[in-house]
Scaffold this motif. Structure first.
Motif, PDB file in Angstrom:
ATOM      1  N   VAL A 155       0.835  -1.201   0.000  1.00 12.69           N
ATOM      2  CA  VAL A 155       0.000   0.000   0.000  1.00 12.69           C
ATOM      3  C   VAL A 155       0.873   1.256   0.000  1.00 12.69           C
ATOM      4  N   ALA A 156       1.920   1.256   0.827  1.00 11.18           N
ATOM      5  CA  ALA A 156       2.811   2.419   0.854  1.00 11.18           C
ATOM      6  C   ALA A 156       3.490   2.628  -0.500  1.00 11.18           C
ATOM      7  N   THR A 157       3.889   1.540  -1.131  1.00 13.19           N
ATOM      8  CA  THR A 157       4.516   1.647  -2.448  1.00 13.19           C
ATOM      9  C   THR A 157       3.528   2.144  -3.492  1.00 13.19           C
ATOM     10  N   LEU A 158       2.303   1.641  -3.466  1.00  9.47           N
ATOM     11  CA  LEU A 158       1.300   2.044  -4.450  1.00  9.47           C
ATOM     12  C   LEU A 158       0.892   3.504  -4.268  1.00  9.47           C
ATOM     13  N   VAL A 159       0.866   3.981  -3.039  1.00 11.49           N
ATOM     14  CA  VAL A 159       0.559   5.404  -2.823  1.00 11.49           C
ATOM     15  C   VAL A 159       1.592   6.279  -3.524  1.00 11.49           C
ATOM     16  N   SER A 160       2.858   5.958  -3.321  1.00 15.58           N
ATOM     17  CA  SER A 160       3.919   6.765  -3.944  1.00 15.58           C
ATOM     18  C   SER A 160       3.926   6.604  -5.458  1.00 15.58           C
ATOM     19  N   MET A 161       3.796   5.373  -5.921  1.00 15.14           N
ATOM     20  CA  MET A 161       3.884   5.123  -7.350  1.00 15.14           C
ATOM     21  C   MET A 161       2.696   5.711  -8.102  1.00 15.14           C
ATOM     22  N   SER A 162       1.481   5.577  -7.548  1.00 13.92           N
ATOM     23  CA  SER A 162       0.306   6.107  -8.244  1.00 13.92           C
ATOM     24  C   SER A 162       0.374   7.625  -8.350  1.00 13.92           C
ATOM     25  N   GLN A 163       0.826   8.289  -7.300  1.00 13.49           N
ATOM     26  CA  GLN A 163       0.941   9.748  -7.364  1.00 13.49           C
ATOM     27  C   GLN A 163       2.066  10.166  -8.314  1.00 13.49           C
ATOM     28  N   GLY A 164       3.151   9.402  -8.313  1.00 21.33           N
ATOM     29  CA  GLY A 164       4.252   9.724  -9.225  1.00 21.33           C
ATOM     30  C   GLY A 164       3.862   9.539 -10.685  1.00 21.33           C
ATOM     31  N   VAL A 165       3.167   8.447 -10.987  1.00 16.79           N
ATOM     32  CA  VAL A 165       2.731   8.212 -12.364  1.00 16.79           C
ATOM     33  C   VAL A 165       1.721   9.268 -12.789  1.00 16.79           C
ATOM     34  N   THR A 166       0.810   9.642 -11.894  1.00  7.73           N
ATOM     35  CA  THR A 166      -0.172  10.683 -12.212  1.00  7.73           C
ATOM     36  C   THR A 166       0.513  12.012 -12.508  1.00  7.73           C
TER      37      THR A 166
ATOM     38  N   VAL B 248     -19.584   9.278 -14.244  1.00  7.14           N
ATOM     39  CA  VAL B 248     -19.189  10.314 -13.272  1.00  7.14           C
ATOM     40  C   VAL B 248     -18.023  11.090 -13.869  1.00  7.14           C
ATOM     41  N   PRO B 249     -18.299  12.030 -14.763  1.00 11.45           N
ATOM     42  CA  PRO B 249     -17.198  12.711 -15.474  1.00 11.45           C
ATOM     43  C   PRO B 249     -16.362  13.616 -14.589  1.00 11.45           C
ATOM     44  N   GLY B 250     -16.807  13.922 -13.379  1.00 11.49           N
ATOM     45  CA  GLY B 250     -16.035  14.821 -12.534  1.00 11.49           C
ATOM     46  C   GLY B 250     -14.892  14.161 -11.796  1.00 11.49           C
ATOM     47  N   VAL B 251     -14.749  12.845 -11.884  1.00 13.00           N
ATOM     48  CA  VAL B 251     -13.674  12.168 -11.160  1.00 13.00           C
ATOM     49  C   VAL B 251     -12.352  12.364 -11.891  1.00 13.00           C
ATOM     50  N   SER B 252     -11.265  12.058 -11.196  1.00 11.77           N
ATOM     51  CA  SER B 252      -9.924  12.265 -11.754  1.00 11.77           C
ATOM     52  C   SER B 252      -9.571  11.088 -12.664  1.00 11.77           C
ATOM     53  N   PHE B 253      -9.632  11.322 -13.958  1.00 10.56           N
ATOM     54  CA  PHE B 253      -9.279  10.264 -14.918  1.00 10.56           C
ATOM     55  C   PHE B 253      -7.795   9.942 -14.833  1.00 10.56           C
ATOM     56  N   LEU B 254      -6.959  10.971 -14.757  1.00 13.98           N
ATOM     57  CA  LEU B 254      -5.515  10.723 -14.667  1.00 13.98           C
ATOM     58  C   LEU B 254      -5.148  10.029 -13.358  1.00 13.98           C
ATOM     59  N   GLY B 255      -5.869  10.346 -12.277  1.00 18.63           N
ATOM     60  CA  GLY B 255      -5.589   9.687 -11.000  1.00 18.63           C
ATOM     61  C   GLY B 255      -5.884   8.209 -11.060  1.00 18.63           C
ATOM     62  N   HIS B 256      -7.023   7.846 -11.673  1.00 17.97           N
ATOM     63  CA  HIS B 256      -7.364   6.432 -11.799  1.00 17.97           C
ATOM     64  C   HIS B 256      -6.431   5.725 -12.782  1.00 17.97           C
ATOM     65  N   LEU B 257      -6.118   6.401 -13.884  1.00 17.81           N
ATOM     66  CA  LEU B 257      -5.204   5.807 -14.848  1.00 17.81           C
ATOM     67  C   LEU B 257      -3.817   5.619 -14.242  1.00 17.81           C
ATOM     68  N   GLY B 258      -3.382   6.597 -13.464  1.00 16.30           N
ATOM     69  CA  GLY B 258      -2.093   6.458 -12.779  1.00 16.30           C
ATOM     70  C   GLY B 258      -2.085   5.301 -11.796  1.00 16.30           C
ATOM     71  N   GLY B 259      -3.234   5.049 -11.143  1.00 14.33           N
ATOM     72  CA  GLY B 259      -3.309   3.911 -10.226  1.00 14.33           C
ATOM     73  C   GLY B 259      -3.185   2.584 -10.956  1.00 14.33           C
ATOM     74  N   ILE B 260      -3.856   2.458 -12.102  1.00 17.29           N
ATOM     75  CA  ILE B 260      -3.761   1.212 -12.881  1.00 17.29           C
ATOM     76  C   ILE B 260      -2.332   0.980 -13.353  1.00 17.29           C
ATOM     77  N   LEU B 261      -1.702   2.028 -13.883  1.00 19.67           N
ATOM     78  CA  LEU B 261      -0.314   1.882 -14.349  1.00 19.67           C
ATOM     79  C   LEU B 261       0.623   1.585 -13.182  1.00 19.67           C
ATOM     80  N   ALA B 262       0.342   2.167 -12.007  1.00 20.76           N
ATOM     81  CA  ALA B 262       1.169   1.878 -10.830  1.00 20.76           C
ATOM     82  C   ALA B 262       1.021   0.414 -10.411  1.00 20.76           C
ATOM     83  N   GLY B 263      -0.193  -0.134 -10.516  1.00 20.28           N
ATOM     84  CA  GLY B 263      -0.380  -1.546 -10.196  1.00 20.28           C
ATOM     85  C   GLY B 263       0.378  -2.456 -11.141  1.00 20.28           C
ATOM     86  N   LEU B 264       0.349  -2.126 -12.432  1.00 21.78           N
ATOM     87  CA  LEU B 264       1.114  -2.929 -13.404  1.00 21.78           C
ATOM     88  C   LEU B 264       2.611  -2.818 -13.155  1.00 21.78           C
ATOM     89  N   LEU B 265       3.073  -1.607 -12.835  1.00 24.98           N
ATOM     90  CA  LEU B 265       4.496  -1.422 -12.549  1.00 24.98           C
ATOM     91  C   LEU B 265       4.900  -2.165 -11.280  1.00 24.98           C
TER      92      LEU B 265
END
Length: 234
Positions: free
Chosen positions: A24-35, A103-120
Protein backbone atom coordinates in the motif's frame (compact mmCIF):
# COMPACT_ATOMS: atom_id res chain seq x y z
CA UNK A 1 -14.13 2.48 1.88
CA UNK A 2 -16.18 -0.63 1.15
CA UNK A 3 -13.96 -1.27 -1.86
CA UNK A 4 -10.86 -0.88 0.31
CA UNK A 5 -12.31 -3.31 2.86
CA UNK A 6 -13.08 -5.93 0.22
CA UNK A 7 -9.71 -5.69 -1.57
CA UNK A 8 -7.80 -5.36 1.69
CA UNK A 9 -9.25 -8.57 3.10
CA UNK A 10 -8.29 -10.51 -0.03
CA UNK A 11 -4.78 -9.11 -0.35
CA UNK A 12 -3.76 -9.03 3.32
CA UNK A 13 -5.00 -12.59 3.87
CA UNK A 14 -2.99 -13.86 0.92
CA UNK A 15 0.27 -11.95 1.44
CA UNK A 16 0.41 -11.12 5.15
CA UNK A 17 0.20 -7.83 7.04
CA UNK A 18 3.82 -6.72 6.57
CA UNK A 19 3.86 -7.22 2.79
CA UNK A 20 0.37 -5.72 2.46
CA UNK A 21 1.45 -2.59 4.33
CA UNK A 22 4.56 -2.20 2.21
CA UNK A 23 2.49 -2.72 -0.95
CA UNK A 24 0.00 0.00 0.00
CA UNK A 25 2.81 2.42 0.85
CA UNK A 26 4.52 1.65 -2.45
CA UNK A 27 1.30 2.04 -4.45
CA UNK A 28 0.56 5.40 -2.82
CA UNK A 29 3.92 6.76 -3.94
CA UNK A 30 3.88 5.12 -7.35
CA UNK A 31 0.31 6.11 -8.24
CA UNK A 32 0.94 9.75 -7.36
CA UNK A 33 4.25 9.72 -9.23
CA UNK A 34 2.73 8.21 -12.36
CA UNK A 35 -0.17 10.68 -12.21
CA UNK A 36 2.28 13.57 -11.99
CA UNK A 37 4.21 12.26 -15.01
CA UNK A 38 0.99 11.93 -16.99
CA UNK A 39 -0.01 15.48 -16.11
CA UNK A 40 3.42 16.76 -17.14
CA UNK A 41 3.16 14.84 -20.41
CA UNK A 42 -0.19 16.48 -21.19
CA UNK A 43 1.34 19.89 -20.65
CA UNK A 44 4.31 19.13 -22.92
CA UNK A 45 2.52 17.39 -25.79
CA UNK A 46 -0.88 19.09 -25.75
CA UNK A 47 0.05 22.54 -24.39
CA UNK A 48 -2.75 22.91 -21.87
CA UNK A 49 -3.35 26.49 -20.68
CA UNK A 50 -3.53 25.38 -17.04
CA UNK A 51 -1.24 22.53 -15.97
CA UNK A 52 -3.21 19.54 -14.73
CA UNK A 53 -0.90 19.04 -11.75
CA UNK A 54 -2.05 22.44 -10.43
CA UNK A 55 -5.62 21.09 -10.09
CA UNK A 56 -6.81 19.91 -6.70
CA UNK A 57 -7.75 16.27 -6.20
CA UNK A 58 -8.59 14.24 -3.15
CA UNK A 59 -9.15 10.54 -2.60
CA UNK A 60 -7.72 7.05 -2.38
CA UNK A 61 -9.34 5.70 -5.52
CA UNK A 62 -6.11 5.67 -7.54
CA UNK A 63 -4.55 3.28 -5.01
CA UNK A 64 -7.75 1.19 -5.06
CA UNK A 65 -7.41 0.79 -8.83
CA UNK A 66 -3.81 -0.32 -8.32
CA UNK A 67 -4.90 -2.81 -5.66
CA UNK A 68 -7.56 -4.14 -8.05
CA UNK A 69 -4.88 -4.74 -10.68
CA UNK A 70 -2.70 -6.60 -8.17
CA UNK A 71 -5.59 -8.70 -6.84
CA UNK A 72 -6.88 -9.70 -10.30
CA UNK A 73 -3.55 -10.12 -12.10
CA UNK A 74 -3.50 -13.93 -12.05
CA UNK A 75 -7.24 -14.53 -12.41
CA UNK A 76 -8.61 -16.38 -15.46
CA UNK A 77 -12.26 -15.87 -14.53
CA UNK A 78 -14.84 -13.37 -15.74
CA UNK A 79 -16.47 -10.69 -13.62
CA UNK A 80 -19.37 -8.27 -13.99
CA UNK A 81 -18.52 -4.57 -14.15
CA UNK A 82 -21.83 -2.69 -13.95
CA UNK A 83 -23.54 -5.49 -15.86
CA UNK A 84 -20.77 -5.92 -18.43
CA UNK A 85 -18.96 -9.30 -18.35
CA UNK A 86 -15.22 -8.85 -18.85
CA UNK A 87 -12.13 -10.91 -17.97
CA UNK A 88 -11.26 -10.27 -14.34
CA UNK A 89 -7.69 -9.21 -15.11
CA UNK A 90 -9.05 -6.39 -17.31
CA UNK A 91 -11.81 -5.32 -14.92
CA UNK A 92 -9.89 -2.24 -13.77
CA UNK A 93 -9.68 -0.91 -17.35
CA UNK A 94 -13.41 -1.44 -17.93
CA UNK A 95 -14.22 0.22 -14.62
CA UNK A 96 -11.98 3.17 -15.53
CA UNK A 97 -13.95 3.84 -18.72
CA UNK A 98 -17.40 3.26 -17.25
CA UNK A 99 -16.79 5.43 -14.19
CA UNK A 100 -15.53 8.25 -16.40
CA UNK A 101 -18.67 7.97 -18.54
CA UNK A 102 -21.15 8.04 -15.65
CA UNK A 103 -19.19 10.31 -13.27
CA UNK A 104 -17.20 12.71 -15.47
CA UNK A 105 -16.03 14.82 -12.53
CA UNK A 106 -13.67 12.17 -11.16
CA UNK A 107 -9.92 12.26 -11.75
CA UNK A 108 -9.28 10.26 -14.92
CA UNK A 109 -5.51 10.72 -14.67
CA UNK A 110 -5.59 9.69 -11.00
CA UNK A 111 -7.36 6.43 -11.80
CA UNK A 112 -5.20 5.81 -14.85
CA UNK A 113 -2.09 6.46 -12.78
CA UNK A 114 -3.31 3.91 -10.23
CA UNK A 115 -3.76 1.21 -12.88
CA UNK A 116 -0.31 1.88 -14.35
CA UNK A 117 1.17 1.88 -10.83
CA UNK A 118 -0.38 -1.55 -10.20
CA UNK A 119 1.11 -2.93 -13.40
CA UNK A 120 4.50 -1.42 -12.55
CA UNK A 121 4.33 -2.90 -9.04
CA UNK A 122 3.66 -6.37 -10.45
CA UNK A 123 6.59 -6.01 -12.84
CA UNK A 124 8.94 -4.92 -10.03
CA UNK A 125 7.67 -7.66 -7.72
CA UNK A 126 8.33 -10.31 -10.37
CA UNK A 127 11.94 -9.11 -10.68
CA UNK A 128 12.62 -9.73 -6.95
CA UNK A 129 13.20 -13.33 -5.86
CA UNK A 130 12.58 -12.60 -2.18
CA UNK A 131 10.68 -10.03 -0.12
CA UNK A 132 11.23 -6.41 -1.03
CA UNK A 133 13.42 -4.20 1.20
CA UNK A 134 10.35 -2.23 2.26
CA UNK A 135 8.62 -5.45 3.35
CA UNK A 136 11.65 -6.39 5.45
CA UNK A 137 11.59 -2.90 6.98
CA UNK A 138 7.90 -3.28 7.86
CA UNK A 139 8.55 -6.67 9.45
CA UNK A 140 11.39 -5.23 11.50
CA UNK A 141 9.19 -2.34 12.60
CA UNK A 142 6.42 -4.75 13.62
CA UNK A 143 8.94 -6.89 15.48
CA UNK A 144 10.14 -3.82 17.39
CA UNK A 145 6.58 -2.84 18.31
CA UNK A 146 5.82 -6.34 19.59
CA UNK A 147 8.97 -6.52 21.74
CA UNK A 148 7.43 -4.98 24.92
CA UNK A 149 4.45 -7.33 24.65
CA UNK A 150 6.71 -10.36 24.25
CA UNK A 151 8.75 -9.21 27.27
CA UNK A 152 5.64 -8.95 29.44
CA UNK A 153 4.48 -12.39 28.29
CA UNK A 154 7.85 -13.92 29.10
CA UNK A 155 7.75 -12.40 32.59
CA UNK A 156 4.20 -13.62 33.25
CA UNK A 157 4.69 -17.06 31.75
CA UNK A 158 4.65 -19.78 34.42
CA UNK A 159 6.88 -22.76 34.04
CA UNK A 160 5.32 -26.24 34.45
CA UNK A 161 5.93 -27.78 37.85
CA UNK A 162 7.69 -31.12 38.14
CA UNK A 163 5.38 -33.29 40.18
CA UNK A 164 6.64 -35.87 42.61
CA UNK A 165 7.31 -36.02 46.30
CA UNK A 166 10.48 -34.30 47.40
CA UNK A 167 11.17 -32.36 44.17
CA UNK A 168 8.82 -29.36 44.45
CA UNK A 169 6.80 -27.50 47.04
CA UNK A 170 9.35 -24.92 48.11
CA UNK A 171 12.04 -27.30 49.37
CA UNK A 172 15.56 -25.98 49.32
CA UNK A 173 18.28 -27.41 47.12
CA UNK A 174 20.09 -29.06 50.05
CA UNK A 175 17.01 -31.05 51.06
CA UNK A 176 16.41 -32.03 47.42
CA UNK A 177 19.95 -33.33 47.04
CA UNK A 178 19.72 -35.33 50.26
CA UNK A 179 16.63 -37.25 49.15
CA UNK A 180 16.95 -40.50 47.21
CA UNK A 181 14.49 -42.38 45.00
CA UNK A 182 13.77 -46.05 45.48
CA UNK A 183 14.46 -48.04 42.33
CA UNK A 184 11.79 -50.58 43.21
CA UNK A 185 8.74 -48.34 43.73
CA UNK A 186 10.12 -44.88 42.72
CA UNK A 187 9.26 -43.44 46.12
CA UNK A 188 11.33 -40.38 47.18
CA UNK A 189 12.74 -40.97 50.62
CA UNK A 190 14.49 -38.71 53.05
CA UNK A 191 18.26 -38.78 53.09
CA UNK A 192 18.18 -39.81 56.73
CA UNK A 193 16.62 -43.18 55.81
CA UNK A 194 18.55 -46.14 54.42
CA UNK A 195 15.41 -48.19 53.76
CA UNK A 196 12.49 -47.20 51.53
CA UNK A 197 9.61 -45.96 53.60
CA UNK A 198 7.11 -47.40 51.12
CA UNK A 199 8.34 -50.89 50.22
CA UNK A 200 11.28 -51.61 52.50
CA UNK A 201 13.92 -51.74 49.75
CA UNK A 202 17.40 -50.80 50.89
CA UNK A 203 19.25 -47.78 49.54
CA UNK A 204 22.55 -48.50 47.72
CA UNK A 205 24.66 -45.73 46.20
CA UNK A 206 26.89 -47.98 44.13
CA UNK A 207 24.40 -50.32 42.53
CA UNK A 208 20.80 -51.43 42.23
CA UNK A 209 18.80 -51.46 45.41
CA UNK A 210 17.85 -54.76 46.98
CA UNK A 211 15.43 -55.65 49.77
CA UNK A 212 16.98 -55.49 53.22
CA UNK A 213 15.20 -57.40 55.97
CA UNK A 214 14.89 -55.59 59.29
CA UNK A 215 13.10 -56.22 62.52
CA UNK A 216 11.05 -53.02 62.20
CA UNK A 217 9.80 -53.45 58.62
CA UNK A 218 8.20 -56.74 57.61
CA UNK A 219 8.10 -58.10 54.08
CA UNK A 220 5.19 -56.67 52.10
CA UNK A 221 3.01 -58.77 49.88
CA UNK A 222 2.47 -57.78 46.26
CA UNK A 223 -1.12 -56.83 47.02
CA UNK A 224 -0.03 -54.56 49.90
CA UNK A 225 2.66 -52.95 47.71
CA UNK A 226 0.07 -52.40 44.97
CA UNK A 227 -2.33 -50.85 47.48
CA UNK A 228 0.34 -48.44 48.73
CA UNK A 229 1.29 -47.43 45.21
CA UNK A 230 -2.36 -46.71 44.36
CA UNK A 231 -2.68 -44.73 47.56
CA UNK A 232 0.41 -42.67 46.68
CA UNK A 233 -0.22 -42.02 42.99
CA UNK A 234 -4.00 -41.82 43.16
Amino acid sequence: MLSLLWKGIQLETSMGSAEFTSMVATLVSMSQGVTLLLAKSLLIFFDYERPYYNEYSLGFSGVLFAMKVVANAQSDEYTSVHGLMVPTRYAAWAELILIQMFVPGVSFLGHLGGILAGLLYLRLKASFSGPSPLTQLMRGFRHALNWPLRLVKSLLRTRPRITGRGTTGGRNARDTLQRWRCQACTFDNSGRLNICEMCGTGHADDGPSSPVPTSDIHDLSLEELRRRRIQRFG
